[in-house]
Design a protein around this motif. Structure first.
Motif, PDB file in Angstrom:
ATOM      1  N   PRO A   1     -24.481  66.793  68.433  1.00  0.00           N
ATOM      2  CA  PRO A   1     -24.394  68.143  69.019  1.00  0.00           C
ATOM      3  C   PRO A   1     -23.225  68.310  69.983  1.00  0.00           C
ATOM      4  O   PRO A   1     -22.983  69.422  70.463  1.00  0.00           O
ATOM      5  N   TYR A   2     -22.493  67.230  70.255  1.00  0.00           N
ATOM      6  CA  TYR A   2     -21.432  67.297  71.259  1.00  0.00           C
ATOM      7  C   TYR A   2     -20.140  67.885  70.684  1.00  0.00           C
ATOM      8  O   TYR A   2     -19.827  67.720  69.507  1.00  0.00           O
ATOM      9  N   ASP A   3     -19.383  68.532  71.545  1.00  0.00           N
ATOM     10  CA  ASP A   3     -18.070  69.050  71.192  1.00  0.00           C
ATOM     11  C   ASP A   3     -17.029  67.988  71.546  1.00  0.00           C
ATOM     12  O   ASP A   3     -16.759  67.721  72.718  1.00  0.00           O
ATOM     13  N   LEU A   4     -16.439  67.377  70.505  1.00  0.00           N
ATOM     14  CA  LEU A   4     -15.487  66.294  70.697  1.00  0.00           C
ATOM     15  C   LEU A   4     -14.065  66.699  70.329  1.00  0.00           C
ATOM     16  O   LEU A   4     -13.200  65.844  70.137  1.00  0.00           O
ATOM     17  N   THR A   5     -13.819  68.003  70.254  1.00  0.00           N
ATOM     18  CA  THR A   5     -12.481  68.457  69.859  1.00  0.00           C
ATOM     19  C   THR A   5     -11.421  68.013  70.868  1.00  0.00           C
ATOM     20  O   THR A   5     -10.268  67.794  70.494  1.00  0.00           O
ATOM     21  N   ALA A   6     -11.785  67.859  72.123  1.00  0.00           N
ATOM     22  CA  ALA A   6     -10.818  67.389  73.121  1.00  0.00           C
ATOM     23  C   ALA A   6     -10.383  65.957  72.843  1.00  0.00           C
ATOM     24  O   ALA A   6      -9.346  65.517  73.339  1.00  0.00           O
ATOM     25  N   HIS A   7     -11.164  65.239  72.046  1.00  0.00           N
ATOM     26  CA  HIS A   7     -10.826  63.868  71.675  1.00  0.00           C
ATOM     27  C   HIS A   7     -10.250  63.797  70.264  1.00  0.00           C
ATOM     28  O   HIS A   7     -10.144  62.713  69.679  1.00  0.00           O
ATOM     29  N   GLY A   8      -9.914  64.949  69.715  1.00  0.00           N
ATOM     30  CA  GLY A   8      -9.286  64.989  68.398  1.00  0.00           C
ATOM     31  C   GLY A   8     -10.233  64.830  67.236  1.00  0.00           C
ATOM     32  O   GLY A   8      -9.800  64.523  66.123  1.00  0.00           O
TER      33      GLY A   8
ATOM     34  N   ARG B   1     -19.448  55.015  63.548  1.00  0.00           N
ATOM     35  CA  ARG B   1     -19.598  55.601  64.881  1.00  0.00           C
ATOM     36  C   ARG B   1     -18.875  56.941  64.981  1.00  0.00           C
ATOM     37  O   ARG B   1     -19.389  57.889  65.584  1.00  0.00           O
ATOM     38  N   GLU B   2     -17.693  57.020  64.397  1.00  0.00           N
ATOM     39  CA  GLU B   2     -16.948  58.274  64.459  1.00  0.00           C
ATOM     40  C   GLU B   2     -17.711  59.394  63.760  1.00  0.00           C
ATOM     41  O   GLU B   2     -17.846  60.504  64.304  1.00  0.00           O
ATOM     42  N   VAL B   3     -18.235  59.118  62.576  1.00  0.00           N
ATOM     43  CA  VAL B   3     -19.000  60.145  61.851  1.00  0.00           C
ATOM     44  C   VAL B   3     -20.284  60.467  62.604  1.00  0.00           C
ATOM     45  O   VAL B   3     -20.702  61.631  62.694  1.00  0.00           O
ATOM     46  N   ASP B   4     -20.925  59.458  63.143  1.00  0.00           N
ATOM     47  CA  ASP B   4     -22.158  59.653  63.897  1.00  0.00           C
ATOM     48  C   ASP B   4     -21.944  60.654  65.031  1.00  0.00           C
ATOM     49  O   ASP B   4     -22.764  61.558  65.256  1.00  0.00           O
ATOM     50  N   MET B   5     -20.833  60.512  65.735  1.00  0.00           N
ATOM     51  CA  MET B   5     -20.577  61.412  66.854  1.00  0.00           C
ATOM     52  C   MET B   5     -20.010  62.755  66.405  1.00  0.00           C
ATOM     53  O   MET B   5     -20.263  63.787  67.049  1.00  0.00           O
ATOM     54  N   ARG B   6     -19.254  62.775  65.329  1.00  0.00           N
ATOM     55  CA  ARG B   6     -18.782  64.067  64.824  1.00  0.00           C
ATOM     56  C   ARG B   6     -19.951  64.937  64.361  1.00  0.00           C
ATOM     57  O   ARG B   6     -19.888  66.174  64.425  1.00  0.00           O
ATOM     58  N   ALA B   7     -21.022  64.306  63.894  1.00  0.00           N
ATOM     59  CA  ALA B   7     -22.202  65.041  63.447  1.00  0.00           C
ATOM     60  C   ALA B   7     -23.187  65.304  64.576  1.00  0.00           C
ATOM     61  O   ALA B   7     -24.235  65.932  64.352  1.00  0.00           O
TER      62      ALA B   7
ATOM     63  N   ALA C   1     -23.746  68.549  53.456  1.00  0.00           N
ATOM     64  CA  ALA C   1     -23.149  67.904  52.289  1.00  0.00           C
ATOM     65  C   ALA C   1     -22.073  66.912  52.725  1.00  0.00           C
ATOM     66  O   ALA C   1     -21.964  65.807  52.171  1.00  0.00           O
ATOM     67  N   GLU C   2     -21.271  67.302  53.716  1.00  0.00           N
ATOM     68  CA  GLU C   2     -20.235  66.406  54.219  1.00  0.00           C
ATOM     69  C   GLU C   2     -20.852  65.152  54.836  1.00  0.00           C
ATOM     70  O   GLU C   2     -20.376  64.026  54.616  1.00  0.00           O
ATOM     71  N   TYR C   3     -21.910  65.341  55.584  1.00  0.00           N
ATOM     72  CA  TYR C   3     -22.574  64.208  56.231  1.00  0.00           C
ATOM     73  C   TYR C   3     -23.163  63.254  55.197  1.00  0.00           C
ATOM     74  O   TYR C   3     -22.981  62.036  55.279  1.00  0.00           O
ATOM     75  N   VAL C   4     -23.870  63.791  54.230  1.00  0.00           N
ATOM     76  CA  VAL C   4     -24.518  62.950  53.220  1.00  0.00           C
ATOM     77  C   VAL C   4     -23.482  62.188  52.397  1.00  0.00           C
ATOM     78  O   VAL C   4     -23.682  61.017  52.052  1.00  0.00           O
ATOM     79  N   ALA C   5     -22.358  62.825  52.096  1.00  0.00           N
ATOM     80  CA  ALA C   5     -21.308  62.136  51.350  1.00  0.00           C
ATOM     81  C   ALA C   5     -20.795  60.931  52.138  1.00  0.00           C
ATOM     82  O   ALA C   5     -20.606  59.832  51.582  1.00  0.00           O
ATOM     83  N   ALA C   6     -20.566  61.130  53.430  1.00  0.00           N
ATOM     84  CA  ALA C   6     -20.122  60.009  54.271  1.00  0.00           C
ATOM     85  C   ALA C   6     -21.211  58.949  54.368  1.00  0.00           C
ATOM     86  O   ALA C   6     -20.936  57.739  54.302  1.00  0.00           O
TER      87      ALA C   6
ATOM     88  N   ALA D   1     -12.969  66.591  64.785  1.00  0.00           N
ATOM     89  CA  ALA D   1     -13.560  67.841  64.296  1.00  0.00           C
ATOM     90  C   ALA D   1     -15.045  67.637  64.025  1.00  0.00           C
ATOM     91  O   ALA D   1     -15.458  66.578  63.546  1.00  0.00           O
ATOM     92  N   PRO D   2     -15.878  68.636  64.318  1.00  0.00           N
ATOM     93  CA  PRO D   2     -17.313  68.464  64.110  1.00  0.00           C
ATOM     94  C   PRO D   2     -17.705  68.472  62.644  1.00  0.00           C
ATOM     95  O   PRO D   2     -17.057  69.104  61.809  1.00  0.00           O
ATOM     96  N   ILE D   3     -18.759  67.739  62.340  1.00  0.00           N
ATOM     97  CA  ILE D   3     -19.468  67.894  61.067  1.00  0.00           C
ATOM     98  C   ILE D   3     -20.665  68.765  61.382  1.00  0.00           C
ATOM     99  O   ILE D   3     -21.597  68.333  62.056  1.00  0.00           O
TER     100      ILE D   3
END
Length: 316
Positions: free
Chosen positions: A265-272, A257-263, A285-290, A274-276
């Motif tokens: 379109p939302y900006d989640l930096t306020a929740h600590g 779930r964390e990776v799903d939301m980091r990837a 590449a980062e997404y596919v590795a995860a 970082a975007p993928i």
């Protein structure tokens, strides 16, 4: 894939008495593990605070915090003493008969309760058969790793701010930038419970048309939502499924779930978080590795769930 047989299940699952100390230890460890999820959720709920990533585990999936905290040893395990007295009135549990007590060396008046395999399969046979078919068919095919998490982008494609599922979250690239990402990529979503939230404008862009009926034919192990749903299938089979496997599935679902939301379109930096940046080569590449890592963990868990299903439902 054969439908489960209640007769085969009753006869095919040997009953084993769990020593009281072992049962207490497992229940205590389960509660401590579950509390990592339930206590923060309850605290946020009491304070009226919503978390766009972590709340999903309780608001999308139907297992309540209280039910998650309840430990189940799984089909065939017999509990005695106070634990049995408590569970005697629980749904999908039964008290052992005199012949079973005698075979296990229990006294006639000793409380003894186990999960009601026969009754559960009679009541939930369609769910068990569907879960077994879906898990096995998913395990039989290779993972696909070219979707780049665009399902979340398709859910907000050409939508106004007030219509978005997470209206309180800003879009990292803005509305036009988000739409441009969707329009610049192929949509290849295979999962019905992601696809059904696509906007009408995005639906026609997807290469497939997933439906509930086609789910066993389309589900594939690279899909993040299919991996998260291992949690759903695990808890749907409680109390026959050991709670330890349910928490293993929840740990995996939480990471996914964390990776799903980091990837997303939302900006989640306020929740600590970082975007993928899947709109870039590095982000892809980062997404596919995860995604590949989750597929490997999901494959291991899927095998364990199928083995449990076969043990008490005869679905192989």
């Amino acid at each position: 894939m054969t439908a489960p047989s209640p007769e085969r299940a009753r006869a095919g699952v040997p009953l084993v008495v769990l020593p009281a100390a072992d049962a207490t230890d497992r229940a205590d460890r389960h509660l401590a593990h579950a509390a990592r999820y339930t206590e923060p959720f309850r605290a946020r709920r009491s304070a009226g605070i919503k978390h766009p990533v972590e709340d999903f585990l309780f608001t999308y999936y139907a297992l309540s915090p209280g039910r998650l905290e309840r430990w189940h040893p799984g089909a065939g395990s017999v509990l005695t003493g106070p634990a049995a007295l408590e569970r005697a009135v629980w749904k999908d549990h039964r008290t052992l008969d005199a012949a079973e007590r005698e075979r296990l060396g229990l006294t006639p008046d000793e409380p003894a309760v186990t999960a009601d395999v026969e009754g559960f399969l009679a009541r939930r046979s369609a769910t068990v058969a569907f879960a077994a078919r879906l898990l096995a068919s998913t395990a039989s095919r290779p993972g696909q790793f070219g979707c780049f998490g665009l399902h979340e982008w398709a859910m907000v494609y050409r939508q106004g701010a007030d219509d978005r599922r997470h209206e309180q979250l800003p879009l990292r690239l803005g509305a036009e930038g988000t739409d441009a990402v969707v329009e610049g990529h192929r949509l290849r979503c295979t999962h019905i419970d992601a696809f059904r939230f696509f906007t009408p404008e995005a639906t026609g862009r997807n290469e497939l048309t997933p439906t509930r009926e086609r789910q066993p034919d389309l589900e594939q192990p690279g899909c993040l939502h299919a991996t998260m749903d291992l949690y759903k299938w695990a808890f749907s089979l409680l109390p026959l499924m050991p709670s330890e496997l349910v928490l293993t599935a929840l740990d995996l679902a939480s990471d996914v779930r964390e990776v799903d939301m980091r990837a997303s379109p939302y900006d989640l930096t306020a929740h600590g978080l970082a975007p993928i940046q899947i709109e870039t080569a590095a982000g892809k590449a980062e997404y596919v590795a995860a995604q590949r890592g989750f597929a490997d963990r999901g494959a291991d868990l899927r095998r364990l769930l199928l083995a449990e299903l076969d043990r008490w439902a005869g679905t192989a």
